[in-house]
Design a protein around this motif. Structure first.
Motif, short mmCIF file in Angstrom:
data_model
loop_
_atom_site.label_atom_id
_atom_site.label_comp_id
_atom_site.label_asym_id
_atom_site.label_seq_id
_atom_site.Cartn_x
_atom_site.Cartn_y
_atom_site.Cartn_z
N UNK A 145 0.84 -1.19 0.00
CA UNK A 145 0.00 0.00 0.00
C UNK A 145 0.88 1.25 0.00
N UNK A 146 0.34 2.39 -0.43
CA UNK A 146 1.12 3.63 -0.40
C UNK A 146 1.70 3.87 1.00
N UNK A 147 2.99 4.14 1.05
CA UNK A 147 3.69 4.26 2.33
C UNK A 147 4.65 5.45 2.25
N UNK A 148 4.62 6.33 3.23
CA UNK A 148 5.50 7.51 3.17
C UNK A 148 6.96 7.15 3.35
N UNK A 149 7.81 7.69 2.49
CA UNK A 149 9.24 7.44 2.60
C UNK A 149 9.94 8.54 3.37
N UNK A 150 9.35 9.72 3.39
CA UNK A 150 9.95 10.85 4.10
C UNK A 150 8.84 11.75 4.64
N UNK A 152 8.04 15.08 7.74
CA UNK A 152 8.65 16.03 8.68
C UNK A 152 8.97 15.32 9.99
N UNK A 153 10.14 15.54 10.57
CA UNK A 153 10.54 14.83 11.79
C UNK A 153 9.53 14.95 12.93
N UNK A 154 8.94 16.13 13.09
CA UNK A 154 7.99 16.32 14.18
C UNK A 154 6.76 15.44 14.01
N UNK A 155 6.34 15.22 12.76
CA UNK A 155 5.21 14.34 12.49
C UNK A 155 5.61 12.88 12.67
N UNK A 156 6.75 12.50 12.13
CA UNK A 156 7.21 11.11 12.20
C UNK A 156 7.42 10.66 13.64
N UNK A 157 7.69 11.61 14.54
CA UNK A 157 7.94 11.24 15.93
C UNK A 157 6.70 11.09 16.78
N UNK A 158 5.52 11.41 16.23
CA UNK A 158 4.29 11.30 17.00
C UNK A 158 3.86 9.85 17.18
N UNK A 224 1.43 11.93 -3.28
CA UNK A 224 0.77 13.15 -2.83
C UNK A 224 0.35 12.93 -1.38
N UNK A 225 0.45 13.97 -0.57
CA UNK A 225 0.14 13.86 0.85
C UNK A 225 -0.90 14.92 1.25
N UNK A 226 -1.75 14.54 2.20
CA UNK A 226 -2.61 15.50 2.88
C UNK A 226 -2.55 15.18 4.37
N UNK A 227 -2.29 16.18 5.18
CA UNK A 227 -2.30 16.03 6.63
C UNK A 227 -3.41 16.91 7.18
N UNK A 228 -4.41 16.29 7.80
CA UNK A 228 -5.60 17.03 8.24
C UNK A 228 -5.85 16.84 9.73
#
Length: 243
Positions: A145-150, A152-158, A224-228
């Motif tokens: 499935x679509x998976x983020x490769x990169x 923002x560090x602050x988001x990835x750390x949540x 493509x990304x959306x963060x809501x």
């Protein structure tokens, strides 16, 4: 907290167990009878959510409901027509609150926000529940499935709650749910951008709002990304190091 109080709280959070208090969860863990009830109740609610998720929605339904609600009736009875109009207005009002997308958005953008709202309000249950992004990514990679490769560090750390596989504008997509702050979540939609119209700029988040939602969209590589989120814009921008 007694068993009945715990049962009432757990009953209201079957599809969103993270919203239950620690006391209620502890009560279920220590009470076999309550735990068995919760398992059955959760399975039932999940099946109902799946049924609603698979219901077809006719194009233009919202506009049709609104026009019917506010149209002046040619004939009326003492109570039938006003009751039907009131019911339609309530349905339209609920529909308008639930669906944050609008016709001015790109199709993928509107559908992404609508899917996120379903997850946020418990209408659509998560496929997998994991507390870390790395664990979620393992599931997505195995499922292709679509998976983020990169990110923002602050988001990835949540801390994460899990993920949901969906279809957005005819493209396979993934929703990953993060704990943004107490009582607030951030939902990341990831989809392939091949033949996708109105793609956002690469690596430059564009911030927008719709109803009570704030969201950022951007492109990176083939995705493509959306963060809501329903949190305030400052909380959202902080994830990108902009506050």
């Amino acid at each position: 907290m007694n068993r009945e109080e715990a049962r009432l709280e757990l009953d209201a959070t079957t599809l969103r167990p993270q919203d239950a208090s620690p006391e209620a969860r502890a009560q279920a863990e220590s009470d076999p009878e309550l735990a068995a009830w919760l398992e059955q109740r959760t399975a039932f609610d999940a099946s109902v959510a799946d049924a609603f998720q698979n219901l077809p929605v006719a194009p233009g339904l919202r506009d049709s409901i609104l026009s019917s609600a506010y149209a002046r009736p040619k004939k009326s009875t003492r109570w039938v027509t006003p009751t039907l109009i009131a019911a339609a207005a309530c349905l339209a009002f609920g529909w308008a609150l639930f669906w944050p997308g609008n016709s001015a958005m790109a199709a993928w953008e509107s559908e992404s926000l609508a899917a996120v709202a379903k997850v946020e309000y418990g209408v659509m249950k998560l496929d997998e529940r994991e507390a870390s992004l790395e664990a979620v990514k393992k599931h997505l990679t195995l499922a292709e499935c679509p998976c983020p490769s990169a990110l923002p560090p602050a988001l990835a750390g949540l801390r994460t709650y899990g993920c949901k596989r969906v279809q957005i504008d005819g493209h396979a997509a993934t929703i990953i749910c993060f704990e943004l702050q107490t009582g607030k979540e951030a939902h990341l939609v990831v989809l392939d951008n091949t033949n996708l119209g109105d793609c956002p700029a690469a690596d430059a988040p564009c911030f927008k709002s719709a109803k009570n939602w704030r969201y950022a969209s951007w492109s990176h590589g083939s995705h493509v990304f959306m963060l809501a989120t329903t949190a305030d814009e400052a909380a959202l921008k902080k994830l990108f190091g902009l506050v």
